[in-house]
Design a protein around this motif. Structure first.
Motif, short mmCIF file in Angstrom:
data_model
loop_
_atom_site.label_atom_id
_atom_site.label_comp_id
_atom_site.label_asym_id
_atom_site.label_seq_id
_atom_site.Cartn_x
_atom_site.Cartn_y
_atom_site.Cartn_z
N ASP A 58 0.83 -1.21 0.00
CA ASP A 58 0.00 0.00 0.00
C ASP A 58 0.86 1.26 0.00
OD1 ASP A 58 -2.48 -1.21 -0.11
OD2 ASP A 58 -2.78 -1.18 2.06
N LYS A 59 1.92 1.23 0.80
CA LYS A 59 2.84 2.37 0.87
C LYS A 59 3.48 2.60 -0.50
CE LYS A 59 7.05 3.75 3.33
NZ LYS A 59 8.04 3.33 4.33
N GLN A 60 3.84 1.52 -1.16
CA GLN A 60 4.46 1.60 -2.47
C GLN A 60 3.48 2.21 -3.49
OE1 GLN A 60 5.55 -2.14 -4.44
NE2 GLN A 60 7.64 -1.34 -4.55
N ARG A 61 2.26 1.71 -3.52
CA ARG A 61 1.24 2.21 -4.44
C ARG A 61 0.96 3.69 -4.19
NH1 ARG A 61 -3.49 3.22 -3.32
NH2 ARG A 61 -3.48 1.98 -1.43
N GLU A 62 0.85 4.05 -2.93
CA GLU A 62 0.57 5.44 -2.56
C GLU A 62 1.70 6.37 -3.03
OE1 GLU A 62 0.04 7.22 1.69
OE2 GLU A 62 -1.56 5.74 1.34
N ALA A 63 2.94 5.96 -2.80
CA ALA A 63 4.08 6.78 -3.22
C ALA A 63 4.09 6.95 -4.74
CB ALA A 63 5.39 6.16 -2.74
N TRP A 64 3.85 5.86 -5.44
CA TRP A 64 3.81 5.91 -6.90
C TRP A 64 2.75 6.89 -7.38
CZ3 TRP A 64 7.05 3.61 -10.39
CH2 TRP A 64 6.67 3.71 -11.73
N ASN A 65 1.57 6.77 -6.81
CA ASN A 65 0.46 7.62 -7.25
C ASN A 65 0.63 9.08 -6.86
OD1 ASN A 65 -0.79 5.52 -8.57
ND2 ASN A 65 -1.99 4.91 -6.81
N ASN A 66 1.56 9.34 -5.96
CA ASN A 66 1.92 10.72 -5.61
C ASN A 66 3.08 11.22 -6.47
OD1 ASN A 66 -0.01 11.16 -3.61
ND2 ASN A 66 1.28 10.21 -2.04
N GLY A 67 3.55 10.38 -7.40
CA GLY A 67 4.66 10.76 -8.27
C GLY A 67 6.00 10.79 -7.56
N ASP A 68 6.13 10.04 -6.47
CA ASP A 68 7.32 10.09 -5.61
C ASP A 68 8.11 8.78 -5.70
OD1 ASP A 68 9.20 10.45 -3.62
OD2 ASP A 68 7.74 11.14 -2.12
N TYR A 74 8.71 5.57 -3.13
CA TYR A 74 8.41 4.23 -3.66
C TYR A 74 9.59 3.29 -3.43
CZ TYR A 74 7.34 0.73 -7.28
OH TYR A 74 7.10 -0.44 -7.97
N MET A 75 10.79 3.78 -3.67
CA MET A 75 12.00 2.96 -3.55
C MET A 75 12.36 2.62 -2.10
SD MET A 75 13.23 1.89 -6.41
CE MET A 75 14.84 1.36 -5.81
N GLN A 76 11.75 3.29 -1.13
CA GLN A 76 12.04 2.98 0.27
C GLN A 76 11.50 1.61 0.68
OE1 GLN A 76 14.29 4.95 1.80
NE2 GLN A 76 14.16 5.93 -0.20
N THR A 77 10.66 1.01 -0.16
CA THR A 77 10.12 -0.32 0.12
C THR A 77 11.08 -1.41 -0.35
OG1 THR A 77 8.90 -0.34 -1.97
CG2 THR A 77 7.74 0.51 -0.02
N TYR A 78 12.15 -1.01 -1.04
CA TYR A 78 13.16 -1.94 -1.52
C TYR A 78 14.37 -1.96 -0.58
CZ TYR A 78 10.86 -2.33 -6.06
OH TYR A 78 9.95 -2.59 -7.07
N TRP A 79 15.06 -3.08 -0.55
CA TRP A 79 16.29 -3.25 0.23
C TRP A 79 17.35 -2.33 -0.36
CZ3 TRP A 79 19.77 -8.09 -0.53
CH2 TRP A 79 20.73 -8.17 0.49
N LYS A 80 17.87 -1.44 0.46
CA LYS A 80 18.87 -0.48 -0.01
C LYS A 80 20.24 -1.17 0.02
CE LYS A 80 19.31 4.44 0.00
NZ LYS A 80 18.92 5.69 0.63
N GLU A 101 11.94 -5.03 9.56
CA GLU A 101 11.15 -4.36 8.52
C GLU A 101 11.10 -5.25 7.27
OE1 GLU A 101 11.19 -0.04 6.22
OE2 GLU A 101 12.90 -0.62 7.43
N TRP A 102 9.89 -5.43 6.73
CA TRP A 102 9.74 -6.20 5.49
C TRP A 102 10.13 -5.34 4.31
CZ3 TRP A 102 9.24 -11.25 5.25
CH2 TRP A 102 8.72 -11.93 6.33
N LEU A 103 11.12 -5.81 3.53
CA LEU A 103 11.61 -5.08 2.36
C LEU A 103 11.67 -6.02 1.15
CD1 LEU A 103 14.60 -3.25 4.07
CD2 LEU A 103 12.44 -2.21 3.33
N ILE A 104 11.53 -5.46 -0.03
CA ILE A 104 11.64 -6.23 -1.27
C ILE A 104 13.12 -6.41 -1.57
CG2 ILE A 104 11.14 -6.28 -3.73
CD1 ILE A 104 8.72 -4.35 -3.01
N VAL A 105 13.56 -7.66 -1.73
CA VAL A 105 14.96 -7.93 -2.06
C VAL A 105 15.10 -8.41 -3.50
CG1 VAL A 105 15.63 -8.36 0.33
CG2 VAL A 105 14.94 -10.29 -1.10
#
Length: 139
Positions: free
Chosen positions: A30-40, A44-50, A130-134
């Motif tokens: 949901d956080k990812q979708r929201e960030a995308w739809n805000n053009g951010d 959006y990338m904060q949901t990925y493993w840095k 924290e759950w992150l996309i790897v």
């Protein structure tokens, strides 16, 4: 009886934790979708493993590393019009163990002139609580 009660409490604890982890993963989506739809894209990338070990697989093949993935997103989606409005359809959230999960879903963009879509498989890992996309394989 005491042994049964202990086993029951342990099982209940596992079920509750399992449900909480699934909810946490869906919240990340949901956080990812929201960030995308805000053009951010940065949010959006904060949901990925840095990490340089992050893997993104798209139509051009694999990309390794958080920064490379971010750069690709910025090139492919240079503005809010290109990003469009994102929706997800989550088909499956499978917790593999306490720190790994697999998510299968569909994505759709609604833009002024088109509406591309496809499917994704995501490997989530719980890192420092924290759950992150790897790994993201999107088509």
């Amino acid at each position: 009886m005491k042994r049964f009660l202990t086993l029951f409490i342990l099982l209940l604890s596992v079920i509750v934790t399992h449900a909480q982890d699934k909810q946490a993963i869906l919240k990340v989506m949901d956080k990812q979708r929201e960030a995308w739809n805000n053009g951010d894209i940065e949010a959006y990338m904060q949901t990925y493993w840095k990490s340089d070990s992050l893997m993104f697989v798209g139509k051009s093949g694999p990309t390794y590393g958080w920064q490379n993935t971010m750069d690709n997103y910025k090139r492919g989606y240079p503005d809010k019009a290109a990003m469009g409005f994102l929706t997800f359809k989550i088909l499956k959230v499978n917790l593999i163990d306490k720190t790994n999960a697999f998510v299968l879903g569909g994505w759709n963009l609604k833009r002024e002139k088109d509406a591309p879509g496809g499917y994704f498989t995501l490997w989530f890992r719980k890192i420092k609580g924290e759950w992150l996309i790897v790994c993201d394989h999107s088509s």
